[in-house]
Write an enzyme that holds these catalytic residues in place. Structure first.
Site, PDB file in Angstrom:
ATOM      1  CB  SER A 119       2.752 -36.821 -10.184  1.00 54.33           C
ATOM      2  OG  SER A 119       2.092 -37.969  -9.694  1.00 54.33           O
ATOM      3  CG  HIS A 140       4.219 -33.077 -12.640  1.00 53.46           C
ATOM      4  ND1 HIS A 140       5.402 -33.653 -12.235  1.00 53.46           N
ATOM      5  CD2 HIS A 140       3.384 -33.131 -11.562  1.00 53.46           C
ATOM      6  CE1 HIS A 140       5.287 -34.019 -10.965  1.00 53.46           C
ATOM      7  NE2 HIS A 140       4.075 -33.720 -10.540  1.00 53.46           N
ATOM      8  CG  ASN A 190       7.087 -37.651  -8.743  1.00 57.70           C
ATOM      9  OD1 ASN A 190       7.456 -37.248  -7.647  1.00 57.70           O
ATOM     10  ND2 ASN A 190       5.948 -37.264  -9.281  1.00 57.70           N
TER      11      ASN A 190
END
Length: 283
Positions: A119, A140, A190
């Site tokens: 991630s 991902h 992220n």
């Protein structure tokens, strides 16, 4: 480049979810974990998800049996000897991932693609553990895998167009939406999400509002389905902290510094839903 045989490394929440969608799409799947009991928990989770689909009329009992029949148990990385792609979904730790990829490079066929579900960790660095960096790529998936449509596909510095295209084609066969992303810390998802969660924790830490109020503002004001503190609990506060540290180390920018309150909760073992307590309590 044709993909039919798939190996998933890690039978946890992400790995079992990836195995499920691959088997549902008709791929032959080897679900690998170091422990038989971990594999059995993963298969139980897949079976439960599929049973829910049967109850809702999305598939028949026969189709469920066919999907489960396409998943094999694996307790040894050497089982990668005849697969077309390996998708690693092990713990988010560079040392562990590098060791896995080094072994996979030695045992997987020369044509096999080696993918990581990381991630936040750099694909280029993971690829450097192999002698085939051009065949290493990031896939991902979002959690929960069977439900979420997005897959970030991350090119390392050496990843070839042919490998990217093969992985993009596979992602479409999984009924997912592939989005191409370059290899920077946190990728897109992220890099944007975690600082928002971190800022929400700073807002709580500084007494600007209660946790309920912070989450309510983001749900009602920004139309988020879940507030950032509740989302952090669902992701795992240890995972949030780790990704913030990757961002902070990768960019060297103070805007990515993790909140001291986040560190305190992690040290206390309050990791969120999985431990029964984070910003909220879970019974």
């Amino acid at each position: 480049m044709s993909i039919q045989n798939v190996m998933i490394i890690g039978a946890g929440q992400m790995g079992s979810g990836i195995a499920q969608v691959c088997a549902q799409a008709g791929f032959n799947v080897k679900l690998n974990d170091m422990k038989q009991e971990a594999y059995e928990r993963g298969i139980a989770s897949i079976s439960k998800n599929l049973s829910r689909n049967v109850e809702k009329g999305r598939m028949t009992e026969d189709e469920k049996s066919q999907v489960l029949g396409r998943i094999q148990s694996s307790l040894d990385l050497k089982d990668a000897h005849d697969v077309d792609i390996v998708i690693e979904a092990a713990v988010e730790n560079m040392e562990i991932k590098s060791t896995i990829f080094k072994t996979l490079d030695e045992v997987a066929p020369k044509h096999a693609i080696l993918a990581s579900n990381t991630s936040s960790l750099p694909i280029t660095e993971i690829a450097a553990a192999t002698n085939r960096p051009e065949q290493v790529i990031g896939m991902h998936f979002m959690n929960p895998v069977p439900v979420m449509k997005l897959v970030e596909i991350i090119r390392g510095l050496a990843t070839t167009d042919e490998v990217y295209q093969a992985v993009e084609d596979m992602t479409v066969k999984l009924s997912k939406t592939p989005v191409e992303v370059n290899d920077f810390p946190g990728f897109v998802s992220n890099r944007i999400l975690m600082p928002m969660i971190n800022e929400a924790i700073f807002t709580l830490q500084e007494g600007v509002a209660t946790k309920e109020a912070i989450d309510e503002v983001m749900k009602l004001g920004m139309n988020h389905p879940m507030g950032p503190l509740q989302l952090a609990d669902f992701i795992g506060l240890d995972t949030c902290l780790y990704i913030m540290e990757v961002l902070h180390d990768g960019f060297g920018d103070s805007k990515y510094r993790p909140s001291p309150l986040l560190r305190q909760y992690v040290k206390a073992g309050w990791l969120g839903k999985k431990t029964g307590r984070g910003f909220y309590e879970y019974n």
